[in-house]
Scaffold this motif. Structure first.
Motif, short mmCIF file in Angstrom:
data_model
loop_
_atom_site.label_atom_id
_atom_site.label_comp_id
_atom_site.label_asym_id
_atom_site.label_seq_id
_atom_site.Cartn_x
_atom_site.Cartn_y
_atom_site.Cartn_z
N ASN A 1 51.96 54.96 8.76
CA ASN A 1 51.71 56.29 8.60
C ASN A 1 52.53 56.86 7.22
O ASN A 1 53.35 56.21 6.95
CB ASN A 1 52.27 56.96 9.67
CG ASN A 1 51.47 57.03 10.91
OD1 ASN A 1 51.27 55.92 11.57
ND2 ASN A 1 50.55 58.04 10.89
N HIS A 47 45.91 66.91 12.94
CA HIS A 47 45.30 66.73 14.31
C HIS A 47 46.29 65.96 15.12
O HIS A 47 47.44 65.85 14.99
CB HIS A 47 44.09 65.80 14.22
CG HIS A 47 44.46 64.02 13.69
ND1 HIS A 47 45.18 64.07 12.43
CD2 HIS A 47 44.30 63.08 14.48
CE1 HIS A 47 45.35 62.60 12.41
NE2 HIS A 47 44.60 61.95 13.70
N ASP A 68 50.58 59.48 16.61
CA ASP A 68 51.21 59.17 15.35
C ASP A 68 51.21 59.92 14.32
O ASP A 68 51.61 59.82 13.08
CB ASP A 68 50.38 58.06 14.82
CG ASP A 68 49.03 58.23 14.27
OD1 ASP A 68 48.19 58.59 15.10
OD2 ASP A 68 48.44 57.68 13.37
N HIS A 69 50.67 61.46 14.63
CA HIS A 69 50.75 62.49 13.64
C HIS A 69 51.59 63.65 14.15
O HIS A 69 52.16 64.53 13.56
CB HIS A 69 49.44 62.83 13.13
CG HIS A 69 48.80 61.90 12.48
ND1 HIS A 69 48.63 61.95 11.30
CD2 HIS A 69 48.06 60.82 13.00
CE1 HIS A 69 47.76 61.00 10.92
NE2 HIS A 69 47.53 60.25 11.92
N ASP A 99 43.73 61.98 8.91
CA ASP A 99 42.79 60.84 9.05
C ASP A 99 41.43 60.99 8.80
O ASP A 99 40.53 60.48 9.57
CB ASP A 99 43.01 60.17 10.70
CG ASP A 99 44.44 59.69 10.81
OD1 ASP A 99 45.28 59.36 9.65
OD2 ASP A 99 44.78 59.23 11.91
N HIS A 105 47.61 57.33 6.13
CA HIS A 105 47.91 55.92 6.35
C HIS A 105 47.60 55.19 5.35
O HIS A 105 46.93 55.32 4.21
CB HIS A 105 46.89 55.24 7.48
CG HIS A 105 47.06 55.95 8.81
ND1 HIS A 105 47.86 55.32 9.60
CD2 HIS A 105 46.52 57.02 9.49
CE1 HIS A 105 47.65 56.04 11.08
NE2 HIS A 105 47.00 56.92 10.79
FE FE Z 1 46.54 58.36 12.47
#
Ligand code: FE
Ligand code: ZN
Length: 237
Positions: free
Chosen positions: A14, A54, A58-59, A129, A167
């Motif tokens: 990330n 979003h 992982d964000h 993403d 990413h």
């Molecule tokens: Fe992601």
């Protein structure tokens, strides 16, 4: 300098970004707290705002660790408020966001998730993403048509815009892109550059939008049907 942007590698692949203008600092996405806190301390910056693209873990997973040390305003999509952390400012497409002396605009780039947003500032767009370097996010919630339309909204930004995507997937994207456009000379050159950068451990993000327009097969798809064909091929690649 009116604008400074720091790229912060987080987790496995990330990126988070610190956008600093006129004494104000905004973080774009919060994959994890540690590397962001370290970067803030190195720069001597406080954290004033967090802009979320979003809801995927992982964000956003880094937020609690950041809120333990700072009190930033959290900004995210109004339509996704039910599955985002507590928002101080809920935004919709077309809304403007001020960071120091910069004004950014919210773009709805639904497709990877519905209500995914991007933040377009003069010279820099933060795409999460949606658009990646030589790629795009998987279409998890939206339709292929929706994702294609979202990418086309990014395609019409000024070509000298830098694309800050969420990413480091560029090497895998490069290998796939060559299967779609093996004779694209600009792509061939770029793939060599990507291989060199990744061998040296250097991020390939951000990338120039004009280069994406010349080499990214997902942006270059002539219509939604061609986009869908390429996206489905990538899913199986
Ligand atoms: Fe992601
Ligand atoms: Zn995601």
């Amino acid at each position: 300098m009116t604008l400074e942007i720091i790229t912060i590698p987080c987790r496995t692949n990330n990126y988070a970004f610190l956008l600093h203008s006129n004494g104000t600092t905004a973080l774009i996405d919060a994959p994890e707290a540690g590397p962001v806190l370290k970067a803030l301390k190195e720069k001597g910056w406080s954290l004033d705002m967090v802009l979320l693209t979003h809801h995927h873990p992982d964000h956003i997973d880094g937020l609690p660790g950041l809120l333990a040390e700072y009190t930033p305003k959290i900004i995210g999509a109004a339509k996704d408020a039910h599955r985002l952390p507590r928002l101080d400012i809920a935004v919709n497409e077309g809304d403007e966001i001020e960071v120091g002396s910069l004004t950014g605009r919210v773009i709805d780039v639904s497709g990877h998730t519905v209500n995914h947003i991007a933040f377009a500032f003069p010279g820099a767009v933060f795409t999460g993403d949606s658009l990646f370097a030589l790629g795009c996010g998987r279409v998890f919630e939206g339709s292929m048509e929706m994702m294609h339309e979202s990418l086309q909204k990014l395609a019409v930004l000024p070509p000298d815009t830098m694309v800050y995507s969420g990413h480091e997937y560029t090497l895998a994207n490069a290998k796939f892109s060559l299967t779609i456009e093996p004779d694209n000379a600009a792509l061939q050159v770029r793939v060599k550059d990507v291989e060199r950068l990744r061998t040296a451990g250097i991020p390939t993000v951000p990338s120039l939008l004009s280069l994406e327009l010349a080499t990214n097969p997902f942006l270059r798809a002539k219509d939604a049907a061609e986009f869908a064909r390429i996206r489905q091929a990538k899913d199986k690649f």
